[in-house]
Design an enzyme around this catalytic site. Structure first.
Site, short mmCIF file in Angstrom:
data_model
loop_
_atom_site.label_atom_id
_atom_site.label_comp_id
_atom_site.label_asym_id
_atom_site.label_seq_id
_atom_site.Cartn_x
_atom_site.Cartn_y
_atom_site.Cartn_z
N THR A 357 30.18 80.57 17.46
CA THR A 357 30.58 79.21 17.86
C THR A 357 30.30 78.34 16.96
OG1 THR A 357 30.31 79.83 20.17
CG2 THR A 357 30.55 77.38 19.43
N GLY A 439 25.90 78.75 20.38
CA GLY A 439 24.95 79.85 20.22
C GLY A 439 24.91 80.56 21.82
N GLY A 440 26.13 81.01 22.29
CA GLY A 440 26.36 81.71 23.60
C GLY A 440 25.51 81.17 24.70
#
Length: 544
Positions: A357, A439-440
């Site tokens: 991302t 980051g997820g």
């Protein structure tokens, strides 16, 4: 022989906030400069964000591409408006479709390949933002990205590390079109090596000339659909043509006189709101700044929030619970009461249904502020790259479940559970900060940790951004280098299972923060902004 340079060895450095009347903060300098170029040409923060986002698809392909999804929150000078440009499932996708192809034991769509790809929404998001707010001609906004894609750029250190780590995975490197686009000379580019993507420049030109029509209803959509058919996918040109992004009202919660705003489900931003609503019940400002106690309370609140979010969040039309129910103050108080300051616990969901991302931010002297996030997911996403178009496609379909009892079960035209979340902070109805942490599952955790530092501990945005972080991941706690040894021992003594962080792609997130210095009380041009850019990436905040 050229002099060898070790790009991996360095010393701890300290960044200072950037102060300016107009500012763009991204994870790559070329993208920040592209946004600044729009502001200097008379454009606004939305123009800057679109230009920066387009450049990011080229300069950080290990995180996003032209086939990404996106979300945004815009302060337009009077109110906040959210945009959900996440993709929808192809019309052919059902649990039966996947079970026939992958067996009755399949629990989700695959991680890679065409059967992981939902209709990409980012380009439609750029168009929607421009139609509502843009000042400059749309082709002008894509000109910097076209130039970078054609002429190339020198690959920076952290992008190269993540590129090489993702490309080393056979499940990505073997996908159709990937090696030809992203493994020049049969490998990932080296640090400082020039990389260009002329096929993406061609697609960007088509997008610019048709204001996105070629992408969703013309040449690009047709090429993507043909590629899908040739490689066993179900995506069709009709799926592209049917896609529309959604304008939405952000959801929010109050915290010590401030108000945090997030995009509503299908995203996980509600997790940050829930966790913040829980830790408000504790006097965090009275605890040692980097001690175990203040971290423990945040970790436990985050675990409680995730328990509900992972169980209930889905496409809002399919959710049997509403965000209002999940954010109910009485419910959050009951959940907070489960937190034991003396020990770590495992939590299940508390509500039952009633029936790699990029993030960037831009702000201008007229007061417009944009919080924008764009992602392929899991590094290079599906690994699919449509030949001749540089179209690197996300794998957000993997976010669905095949469990028919779950709200997030795959269905035609449905949006999956999504990890990417832009955020915005206000006070007394006035704009204060546009920010995000990529980051997820680190994203809501990063929102929580940085806001606690800024609000409870009075740290400036760059200091809060620089500070070491923790990451809770499925029963394990990962601690970033820089967390004091005594804090780690204290967390272990409380029962936290601390494990080394071994994922070579995911890390402790990376954020961009733009803080309005007058906190919305006066004229943005008089005071301007303070901007922070995360040292965990190659980026910068740039202002004028």
């Amino acid at each position: 022989m050229s002099h060898p340079t070790d790009w991996s060895v360095g010393y701890a450095s300290r960044r200072q906030p950037v102060f300016a009347r107009n500012v763009v903060s991204t994870s790559h300098p070329l993208a920040a400069q592209a946004g600044l170029r729009m502001l200097q040409s008379g454009g606004n923060a939305v123009d800057a964000a679109i230009a920066a986002a387009a450049v990011m698809t080229i300069v950080e392909p290990c995180s996003n591409g032209l086939g990404s999804d996106a979300f945004a929150i815009v302060w337009d000078g009077a109110r906040l408006q959210g945009l959900n440009a996440s993709g929808c499932a192809p019309a052919a996708w059902t649990p039966d479709y996947f079970e026939r192809k992958y067996g009755a034991g399949a629990t989700t769509p695959p991680r890679r390949g065409w059967d992981a790809v939902t209709v990409p929404g980012a380009v439609a998001g750029w168009v929607a933002l421009h139609e509502r707010y843009g000042r400059l001609p749309f082709p002008d906004l894509l000109a910097p990205a076209i130039d970078v894609a054609e002429r190339g750029y020198a690959v920076p250190v952290i992008v190269q590390q993540k590129w090489a780590a993702a490309a080393a995975l056979p499940e990505i490197a073997s996908q159709p079109g990937f090696a030809a686009a992203f493994l020049p000379h049969g490998r990932a580019p080296q640090v400082g090596e020039m990389f260009s993507l002329p096929a993406a420049a061609r697609t960007l030109r088509l997008i610019a000339l048709t204001t996105g029509e070629a992408f969703y209803g013309g040449e690009v959509a047709a090429a993507a659909a043909a590629h899908a058919r040739a490689h066993g996918g179900a995506m069709s040109a009709a799926d592209f043509a049917a896609y529309r992004p959604l304008w939405v009202d952000p959801i929010a919660c109050d915290y010590r006189g401030w108000r945090l705003h997030e995009i509503p489900p299908n995203g996980q931003g509600i997790a940050a709101l829930m966790a913040l609503g829980m830790v408000e019940r504790f006097d965090l400002g009275a605890l040692p700044v980097d001690g175990a106690a203040i971290q423990h309370l945040q970790i436990e609140a985050m675990k409680l929030a995730f328990a509900d979010v992972y169980r209930h969040v889905a496409d809002p039309q399919a959710m049997r619970l509403t965000p209002a129910q999940m954010l109910d103050p009485d419910y959050l108080a009951r959940r907070a009461a489960l937190i034991d300051p003396q020990r770590a616990q495992d939590f299940g969901p508390g509500l039952a249904p009633q029936g790699g991302t990029i993030y960037l931010s831009a702000a201008d002297e007229r007061g417009m502020m944009v919080s924008f996030i764009q992602s392929n997911y899991m590094g290079f996403g599906s690994g699919i790259v449509v030949p001749g178009y540089g179209l690197s496609l996300q794998n957000r379909g993997h976010g669905f479940t095949l469990d028919r009892t779950r709200d997030n079960c795959v269905a035609p035209g449905k949006r999956p559970f999504h990890t990417i979340i832009p955020a915005f902070l206000t006070r007394d109805g006035r704009p204060v900060m546009s920010f995000g942490v990529m980051g997820g599952d680190m994203q809501p955790q990063g929102h929580l940790q940085t806001l606690v530092r800024m609000i409870d501990l009075q740290q400036n945005p760059q200091a809060a951004c620089d500070a070491p972080r923790w990451r809770w991941a499925g029963g394990q706690l990962h601690l970033e280098d820089g967390i004091p040894a005594a804090t780690a021992e204290g967390l272990r003594a409380l029962g936290h299972r601390i494990e080394p962080h071994v994922d070579s792609y995911q890390d402790f997130g990376a954020g961009q923060f733009i803080w309005r210095l007058d906190e919305g009380r006066g004229d943005a041009a008089e005071r301007g902004y303070a901007a922070a850019s995360d040292p965990r990436r190659d980026g910068q905040a740039a202002g004028c």
